[in-house]
Write a protein that holds these residues in place. Structure first.
Motif, PDB file in Angstrom:
ATOM      1  N   LYS A 199      74.897  56.468  30.801  1.00 30.94           N
ATOM      2  CA  LYS A 199      76.237  57.038  30.659  1.00 30.94           C
ATOM      3  C   LYS A 199      76.311  58.132  29.603  1.00 30.94           C
ATOM      4  O   LYS A 199      77.368  58.724  29.398  1.00 30.94           O
ATOM      5  CB  LYS A 199      77.240  55.926  30.311  1.00 30.94           C
ATOM      6  CG  LYS A 199      77.497  54.959  31.464  1.00 30.94           C
ATOM      7  CD  LYS A 199      78.573  53.955  31.102  1.00 30.94           C
ATOM      8  CE  LYS A 199      78.939  53.089  32.293  1.00 30.94           C
ATOM      9  NZ  LYS A 199      80.017  52.128  31.979  1.00 30.94           N
ATOM     10  N   GLN A 224      84.354  53.492  24.310  1.00 30.62           N
ATOM     11  CA  GLN A 224      84.805  52.924  25.567  1.00 30.62           C
ATOM     12  C   GLN A 224      84.280  51.490  25.661  1.00 30.62           C
ATOM     13  O   GLN A 224      83.083  51.250  25.560  1.00 30.62           O
ATOM     14  CB  GLN A 224      84.302  53.748  26.757  1.00 30.62           C
ATOM     15  CG  GLN A 224      84.813  55.182  26.764  1.00 30.62           C
ATOM     16  CD  GLN A 224      84.315  55.962  27.956  1.00 30.62           C
ATOM     17  OE1 GLN A 224      83.799  55.412  28.915  1.00 30.62           O
ATOM     18  NE2 GLN A 224      84.473  57.287  27.898  1.00 30.62           N
ATOM     19  N   ARG A 456      85.326  67.477  23.594  1.00 25.59           N
ATOM     20  CA  ARG A 456      84.753  67.118  24.899  1.00 25.59           C
ATOM     21  C   ARG A 456      84.904  68.291  25.865  1.00 25.59           C
ATOM     22  O   ARG A 456      85.966  68.912  25.946  1.00 25.59           O
ATOM     23  CB  ARG A 456      85.444  65.877  25.458  1.00 25.59           C
ATOM     24  CG  ARG A 456      85.120  64.612  24.692  1.00 25.59           C
ATOM     25  CD  ARG A 456      85.773  63.392  25.315  1.00 25.59           C
ATOM     26  NE  ARG A 456      87.223  63.438  25.191  1.00 25.59           N
ATOM     27  CZ  ARG A 456      88.046  62.588  25.795  1.00 25.59           C
ATOM     28  NH1 ARG A 456      87.552  61.631  26.573  1.00 25.59           N
ATOM     29  NH2 ARG A 456      89.348  62.690  25.632  1.00 25.59           N
ATOM     30  N   GLY A 493      88.547  64.300  37.357  1.00 25.87           N
ATOM     31  CA  GLY A 493      87.911  62.990  37.339  1.00 25.87           C
ATOM     32  C   GLY A 493      87.048  62.784  38.568  1.00 25.87           C
ATOM     33  O   GLY A 493      87.497  62.992  39.692  1.00 25.87           O
ATOM     34  N   CYS A 497      81.544  62.190  35.935  1.00 28.43           N
ATOM     35  CA  CYS A 497      82.111  62.046  34.584  1.00 28.43           C
ATOM     36  C   CYS A 497      82.791  60.700  34.397  1.00 28.43           C
ATOM     37  O   CYS A 497      83.576  60.521  33.456  1.00 28.43           O
ATOM     38  CB  CYS A 497      83.079  63.180  34.274  1.00 28.43           C
ATOM     39  SG  CYS A 497      84.540  63.233  35.337  1.00 28.43           S
ATOM     40  N   SER A 498      82.530  59.744  35.297  1.00 23.18           N
ATOM     41  CA  SER A 498      83.151  58.410  35.250  1.00 23.18           C
ATOM     42  C   SER A 498      84.669  58.501  35.229  1.00 23.18           C
ATOM     43  O   SER A 498      85.351  57.740  34.531  1.00 23.18           O
ATOM     44  CB  SER A 498      82.645  57.631  34.022  1.00 23.18           C
ATOM     45  OG  SER A 498      81.251  57.480  34.067  1.00 23.18           O
ATOM     46  N   ASN A 499      85.196  59.486  35.981  1.00 25.06           N
ATOM     47  CA  ASN A 499      86.641  59.690  36.139  1.00 25.06           C
ATOM     48  C   ASN A 499      87.358  60.022  34.838  1.00 25.06           C
ATOM     49  O   ASN A 499      88.565  59.855  34.727  1.00 25.06           O
ATOM     50  CB  ASN A 499      87.297  58.453  36.785  1.00 25.06           C
ATOM     51  CG  ASN A 499      86.857  58.257  38.218  1.00 25.06           C
ATOM     52  OD1 ASN A 499      86.851  59.204  39.006  1.00 25.06           O
ATOM     53  ND2 ASN A 499      86.460  57.043  38.563  1.00 25.06           N
ATOM     54  N   SER A 500      86.605  60.506  33.841  1.00 20.99           N
ATOM     55  CA  SER A 500      87.234  60.877  32.570  1.00 20.99           C
ATOM     56  C   SER A 500      87.690  62.331  32.556  1.00 20.99           C
ATOM     57  O   SER A 500      88.541  62.715  31.749  1.00 20.99           O
ATOM     58  CB  SER A 500      86.251  60.653  31.420  1.00 20.99           C
ATOM     59  OG  SER A 500      85.164  61.576  31.492  1.00 20.99           O
ATOM     60  N   HIS A 502      85.792  64.636  31.612  1.00 18.10           N
ATOM     61  CA  HIS A 502      85.014  65.277  30.545  1.00 18.10           C
ATOM     62  C   HIS A 502      83.534  64.925  30.703  1.00 18.10           C
ATOM     63  O   HIS A 502      83.189  63.807  31.099  1.00 18.10           O
ATOM     64  CB  HIS A 502      85.480  64.817  29.162  1.00 18.10           C
ATOM     65  CG  HIS A 502      86.909  65.158  28.859  1.00 18.10           C
ATOM     66  ND1 HIS A 502      87.300  66.411  28.454  1.00 18.10           N
ATOM     67  CD2 HIS A 502      88.029  64.404  28.911  1.00 18.10           C
ATOM     68  CE1 HIS A 502      88.614  66.411  28.259  1.00 18.10           C
ATOM     69  NE2 HIS A 502      89.082  65.215  28.527  1.00 18.10           N
ATOM     70  N   LYS A 503      82.671  65.864  30.384  1.00 17.26           N
ATOM     71  CA  LYS A 503      81.223  65.620  30.425  1.00 17.26           C
ATOM     72  C   LYS A 503      80.555  66.463  29.347  1.00 17.26           C
ATOM     73  O   LYS A 503      80.555  67.691  29.409  1.00 17.26           O
ATOM     74  CB  LYS A 503      80.667  65.995  31.800  1.00 17.26           C
ATOM     75  CG  LYS A 503      79.211  65.612  31.999  1.00 17.26           C
ATOM     76  CD  LYS A 503      79.053  64.105  32.104  1.00 17.26           C
ATOM     77  CE  LYS A 503      77.606  63.720  32.442  1.00 17.26           C
ATOM     78  NZ  LYS A 503      77.420  62.260  32.433  1.00 17.26           N
TER      79      LYS A 503
END
Length: 570
Positions: A199, A224, A456, A493, A497-500, A502-503
């Protein structure tokens, strides 16, 4: 509907296989029915599934295979365990001299291939495309149906929830936390670390609470929480981590530090481990140190071309001090290491003094601070100057003695890099003065001060344009004119980006270059406020202004800039 489906539809439309109208209808049905858009397109009769896969394979540079026309050799099947193949819904197809070809149905499912590379301990795994129906049939043909009692490692790698329901009835713990059969705990701990690496986490926090063992990952600077393992495994998990870090398992009364070296996702990683006794057990924090992050060039750090040109000129100075300031976790060490990599040449001798040495750098002499035996920053710096270095890096200037030695080194022909904990660049001068450093020494030695923060970045896979709101315009104050009538960006998302939305992260920089006029002001002991005013007159951009430039450029969001530049209204 997933962002992967939307991306696939756009690809098929752009290649002309389907019309935009068909694509939009498939997306609408996908949203309402929760079905895969490829399946819907195939059902419409516009294109066959193999036509769709051939088009996607051509776009993503992936081979398309028809599994029922292929006989997979047993030695290839043996490379991937049955439980792994069933879990990831993949099938090893054939092996070349350089790689293992694995059939997948989703060209964007790169995380499956990454996990497989980790499990197989090789980087040489490549995907080829086929239908999921073909894969399911081939899995049953070659591996049989998945066992109802799947292997322990498969259960653990399903999701965080499975970790929480992890059962180890066959194990017992002694009073020191050791276990009679520690194989399951070894796998569980490895999974926690592997998932953090997958991750992109920078830290793993394992924190004993009254009723749970809390596990959190710090991803792109934000903690998280994940579903915790059973509380009853707390002592065994902590004992395993302490054993890996080579610290005393029986000692639970005092803080301890250690290191773990692992290989994950094709990378050699160091984990810096810290334990602290708490009310409900020992809290463990593991800092994941990835040497790959040190290979960042200055643009990857977040510099725009104009700031980069100024910064490159500064780090190639022959002498003087260059300070990087900011709070803990603002990326100061990464910036300094990137500087050292940039100027590390065979004709230059570079020595660093660090506490601790986080990364080992080729061609650079690194000294570890050991206060317990008198090897302090100042003692190490005093000794290393006898080694005739060209460039010196101090992990941090913490006291007057260290500051004075660093300044004297800079005045005798050495280029010195170091850090300070201040909120902005001009405040570094006041911080040095408060330590007791004489103003004329500061004025003579300082070349520049760079304050920085990390924001981010917007995920490039799901990046979208949105109009700026009236509320956001009002919050911009005097900067609102720059955004009037403009579109800004955000991440919608997606799986990447795990639906955040942001990456990754980029730096915001406030660069205060010391010229003759500023030197005179420092010598005259002017306040930090006056220095900041003069720096602004000379063209220094504040952290917020640099952040707003990156918002306009689509690098980050307004919320991120406001979050890390609170109080910066200048």
């Amino acid at each position: 509907m997933s962002s992967n489906d939307q991306f696939i539809v756009e690809t098929l439309v752009n290649t002309g296989l389907i019309t935009r109208d068909i694509g939009e209808k498939a997306i609408a049905l996908s949203k309402s029915q929760g079905r895969d858009v490829v399946e819907l397109i195939v059902e419409s009769g516009i294109a066959s599934q193999m036509e769709v896969l051939s088009t996607l394979g051509g776009q993503f540079g992936m081979e398309v295979v028809v599994l029922h026309n292929i006989v997979v050799e047993q030695e290839v099947l043996d490379l991937v365990p049955a439980e792994t193949a069933h879990k990831y819904k993949i099938l090893p197809v054939y092996r070349t001299e350089t790689s293992l070809k694995v059939a997948i149905s989703d060209p964007l499912a790169v995380d499956r291939l990454d996990d497989l590379r980790y499990i197989l301990k090789t980087d040489n795994v490549e995907g080829c495309l086929t239908t999921q129906e073909e894969i399911d049939a081939a899995l049953e043909k070659y591996y049989g149906r998945p066992d109802a009692s799947e292997s322990l490692i498969e259960e653990m790698t399903q999701t965080s929830v499975d970790i929480a329901s992890f059962e180890t009835d066959e194990m017992s713990s002694d009073e020191e936390g050791a276990v009679e059969d520690d194989a399951p705990i070894i796998k569980l701990v490895s999974l926690v670390i592997m998932e953090a690496v997958r991750k992109g986490a920078s830290d793993i926090h394992i924190e004993p609470m009254e009723k749970i063992l809390r596990v959190r990952y710090r991803i792109d600077g934000v903690l998280q929480e994940v579903e915790p393992p059973p509380k009853r495994l707390q002592s065994a998990i902590i004992a395993r981590l302490k054993l890996m870090a080579e610290i005393k398992i029986a000692e639970k009364r005092i803080p301890q530090d250690g290191r773990i070296k692992i290989s994950a996702m094709g990378k050699d990683l160091d984990l810096r481990v810290s334990t602290v006794p708490t009310t409900h057990g020992e809290s463990i924090v593991m800092r994941i140190l990835d040497k790959e992050s040190l290979r960042l060039g200055l643009p990857e750090l977040g510099f725009f071309s104009d700031d980069q040109a100024s910064f490159e000129k500064l780090i190639k100075s022959s002498d003087g001090i260059l300070l990087v300031t900011g709070p803990t976790g603002s990326g100061k060490t990464t910036t300094l290491y990137s500087c050292l990599n940039e100027i590390n040449k065979p004709d230059r001798k570079i020595i660093t003094v660090e506490d601790p040495v986080e990364y080992q750098l080729a061609g650079i002499n690194q000294v570890q601070v050991r206060t317990d035996i008198g090897m302090t920053f100042s003692a190490a710096l005093r000794s290393m100057l006898r080694q005739a270095p060209n460039i010196v890096m101090l992990g941090e200037i913490r006291d007057l003695e260290t500051a004075e030695i660093a300044i004297n080194a800079s005045l005798t022909g050495h280029l010195v890099f170091s850090t300070l904990h201040t909120n902005d660049a001009p405040s570094a001068v006041s911080r040095l003065t408060d330590m007791g450093v004489k103003p004329f020494l500061i004025a003579s030695s300082l070349r520049a001060i760079i304050a920085q923060r990390l924001v981010r970045s917007i995920c490039q896979n799901c990046k979208e344009e949105i109009p700026i709101t009236d509320k956001q315009l009002r919050s911009l104050g005097s900067y609102a004119d720059q955004f009037e009538g403009k579109m800004i960006f955000q991440g919608a998302g997606c799986t990447i980006c795990s639906n955040s939305g942001h990456k990754g992260r980029k730096g915001l920089f406030e660069m205060f270059v010391i010229d003759e006029e500023v030197q005179r002001m420092i010598f005259d002991k002017v306040s930090a406020t006056d220095l900041r005013r003069k720096a602004r007159e000379l063209g220094m951009r504040t952290l917020r202004e640099d952040g707003l430039r990156k918002v306009i450029a689509g690098v980050t969001t307004l919320d991120e800039v406001f979050r890390v530049t609170m109080g910066d209204n200048a």
